[in-house]
Design a protein around this motif. Structure first.
Motif, PDB file in Angstrom:
ATOM      1  N   CYS A   1       0.828  -1.221   0.000  1.00 41.26           N
ATOM      2  CA  CYS A   1       0.000   0.000   0.000  1.00 41.26           C
ATOM      3  C   CYS A   1       0.860   1.268   0.000  1.00 41.26           C
ATOM      4  O   CYS A   1       0.353   2.355   0.235  1.00 41.26           O
ATOM      5  CB  CYS A   1      -0.948  -0.015   1.196  1.00 41.26           C
TER       6      CYS A   1
ATOM      7  N   ASN B   1       1.408   6.942   2.135  1.00 42.09           N
ATOM      8  CA  ASN B   1       0.217   6.112   2.377  1.00 42.09           C
ATOM      9  C   ASN B   1      -0.773   6.915   3.198  1.00 42.09           C
ATOM     10  O   ASN B   1      -0.402   7.547   4.186  1.00 42.09           O
ATOM     11  CB  ASN B   1       0.595   4.807   3.126  1.00 42.09           C
ATOM     12  N   ASN B   2      -2.029   6.878   2.807  1.00 41.35           N
ATOM     13  CA  ASN B   2      -3.132   7.510   3.539  1.00 41.35           C
ATOM     14  C   ASN B   2      -2.835   8.934   4.030  1.00 41.35           C
ATOM     15  O   ASN B   2      -2.941   9.222   5.220  1.00 41.35           O
ATOM     16  CB  ASN B   2      -3.553   6.625   4.723  1.00 41.35           C
TER      17      ASN B   2
ATOM     18  N   HIS C   1       1.073   5.064   9.231  1.00 39.68           N
ATOM     19  CA  HIS C   1       0.054   4.265   9.928  1.00 39.68           C
ATOM     20  C   HIS C   1       0.475   2.801  10.077  1.00 39.68           C
ATOM     21  O   HIS C   1      -0.072   2.088  10.905  1.00 39.68           O
ATOM     22  CB  HIS C   1      -1.258   4.297   9.138  1.00 39.68           C
TER      23      HIS C   1
ATOM     24  N   ASP D   1      -0.425   8.573  12.897  1.00 37.16           N
ATOM     25  CA  ASP D   1      -0.151   8.583  11.456  1.00 37.16           C
ATOM     26  C   ASP D   1       1.347   8.720  11.152  1.00 37.16           C
ATOM     27  O   ASP D   1       1.745   8.823   9.995  1.00 37.16           O
ATOM     28  CB  ASP D   1      -0.958   9.688  10.735  1.00 37.16           C
TER      29      ASP D   1
ATOM     30  N   ALA E   1      -8.742   6.168   8.304  1.00 33.87           N
ATOM     31  CA  ALA E   1      -8.422   5.669   6.955  1.00 33.87           C
ATOM     32  C   ALA E   1      -9.705   5.395   6.175  1.00 33.87           C
ATOM     33  O   ALA E   1      -9.804   5.718   4.989  1.00 33.87           O
ATOM     34  CB  ALA E   1      -7.585   4.402   7.051  1.00 33.87           C
TER      35      ALA E   1
ATOM     36  N   SER F   1     -11.161   8.705   5.071  1.00 31.86           N
ATOM     37  CA  SER F   1     -10.448   9.419   4.004  1.00 31.86           C
ATOM     38  C   SER F   1     -10.294   8.588   2.735  1.00 31.86           C
ATOM     39  O   SER F   1      -9.810   9.092   1.727  1.00 31.86           O
ATOM     40  CB  SER F   1      -9.078   9.876   4.493  1.00 31.86           C
ATOM     41  N   ALA F   2     -10.731   7.305   2.791  1.00 26.29           N
ATOM     42  CA  ALA F   2     -10.624   6.469   1.583  1.00 26.29           C
ATOM     43  C   ALA F   2     -11.436   7.132   0.478  1.00 26.29           C
ATOM     44  O   ALA F   2     -12.526   7.625   0.712  1.00 26.29           O
ATOM     45  CB  ALA F   2     -11.143   5.067   1.865  1.00 26.29           C
TER      46      ALA F   2
ATOM     47  N   GLU G   1      -4.555   3.228  -3.172  1.00 29.87           N
ATOM     48  CA  GLU G   1      -4.767   2.234  -2.117  1.00 29.87           C
ATOM     49  C   GLU G   1      -4.416   2.807  -0.740  1.00 29.87           C
ATOM     50  O   GLU G   1      -3.397   3.449  -0.562  1.00 29.87           O
ATOM     51  CB  GLU G   1      -3.869   1.026  -2.414  1.00 29.87           C
ATOM     52  N   THR G   2      -5.290   2.571   0.230  1.00 30.05           N
ATOM     53  CA  THR G   2      -5.015   3.009   1.605  1.00 30.05           C
ATOM     54  C   THR G   2      -4.687   1.799   2.468  1.00 30.05           C
ATOM     55  O   THR G   2      -3.604   1.703   3.038  1.00 30.05           O
ATOM     56  CB  THR G   2      -6.240   3.764   2.154  1.00 30.05           C
TER      57      THR G   2
END
Ligand SMILES: [Zn+2]
Ligand SMILES: [Zn+2]
Length: 314
Positions: free
Chosen positions: A35, A50-51, A71, A98, A136, A139-140, A147-148
């Protein structure tokens, strides 16, 4: 007047749309490991996304350093090893979930400021990790197609992962990577134990969440505004060219500090915009921008704001 405002809101939306499209296309051009999206920002200088947050990997001749672990939803060790086999230092900018929930993927010691150690443990607890998954999920879709959570994400396992082997690090400590060094700079405000890393060879200052255009200063673990002002003055006195902020996709010129100092010096709480987040815990929290700015300006050059509660005013 009303019409002008309406226009600017529409323009703001258009700008935001274009921004999202650019970010998604930039991320899709990155090397992807699980991810994680890995971008080479310069020779031996990598940003791992990521995210909504970046981890920064700096590779020297003899060692590499990972600043923040994100994360930790997926195997971060594997992502780092796709870039370098060198012995690794792992450092947390601060204790937030995070930035420090990926510590568990590493056998190496994880350096963190002593004032953020307890915070790091709390955020790595099953409850902290649960909050991280919730964020997550919320916020997806912010960056469509990106990809989260990894395809094989195991939430039960994730909740039980630990905070890593934490060791204290303070102002002035130097990590020598061979040909590149990173010196610890204490930058309190966002949290009490926030640190940055100065790389004099590249003239880069990595700051995690300690300095940015939408600084969160309303948290229980935040320091008063006066402390953040001193942090900005301190950063301004350091010799570097570009600042690297964890939630920003760009490295910015040092000059952005002037914008951030402007809002910190002239902050008017009463004119701030009400801000809501589960982290506000019922407090009166406001996003205070530079005079004349609104959220529609957040992609414009010169945008600067501080999200603050009454408690942090002095
Ligand atoms: Zn933070
Ligand atoms: Zn953060």
């Amino acid at each position: 007047m009303a019409e002008t405002k309406e226009m600017s809101r529409e323009e703001g939306l258009k700008m935001y749309q274009a921004y999202v499209e650019r970010i998604v296309s930039d991320l899709n051009a990155c090397k992807k490991v699980g991810c994680y999206y890995i971008k080479e920002a310069g020779p031996g200088i990598y940003r791992i996304f990521n995210n909504g947050v970046h981890m920064d990997l700096i590779v020297g001749e003899e060692r590499a350093l990972l600043f923040d672990t994100g994360h930790g939803f997926g195997d971060l060790h594997e992502a780092v090893r796709a870039v370098t086999d060198l012995p690794l230092y792992v450092v947390n900018s601060h204790g937030h979930l995070d930035h420090a929930c990926g510590n568990c993927w590493f056998e190496e010691e994880v350096y963190i400021h002593p004032k953020d150690m307890e915070l790091c443990r709390q955020h790595n607890s099953p409850q902290g990790r649960k909050d991280g998954i919730g964020m997550a999920e919320e916020s997806a879709g912010r960056f469509p197609g990106i990809e989260t959570l990894p395809a094989d994400f195991d939430a039960e396992r994730y909740l039980q992962m630990g905070c890593g082997n934490l060791v204290p690090v303070e102002e002035g400590h130097v990590f020598d990577l061979g040909g590149r060094t990173l010196r610890v700079v204490e930058l309190p405000g966002h949290t009490k134990g926030s640190i940055g890393l100065l790389c004099p060879e590249e003239k880069l200052l990595y700051v995690g969440d300690a300095i940015n255009s939408g600084l969160w200063l309303f948290l229980e673990e935040s320091e008063p505004l006066s402390v953040y002002r001193e942090t900005l003055e301190k950063a301004n006195g350091i010799d570097f060219e570009r600042i690297v902020m964890a939630h920003d996709f760009e490295m910015r010129p040092k000059a952005v500090l002037q914008d951030y100092m402007d809002v910190a010096r002239h902050l008017d709480f009463e004119k701030g915009f009400p801000f809501s987040s589960p982290f506000c815990k019922g407090e009166d929290v406001r996003q205070c921008m530079r005079p004349g700015q609104t959220m529609a300006d957040f992609l414009s050059p010169g945008f600067a704001s501080i999200v603050i509660g009454r408690k942090q005013l002095d």
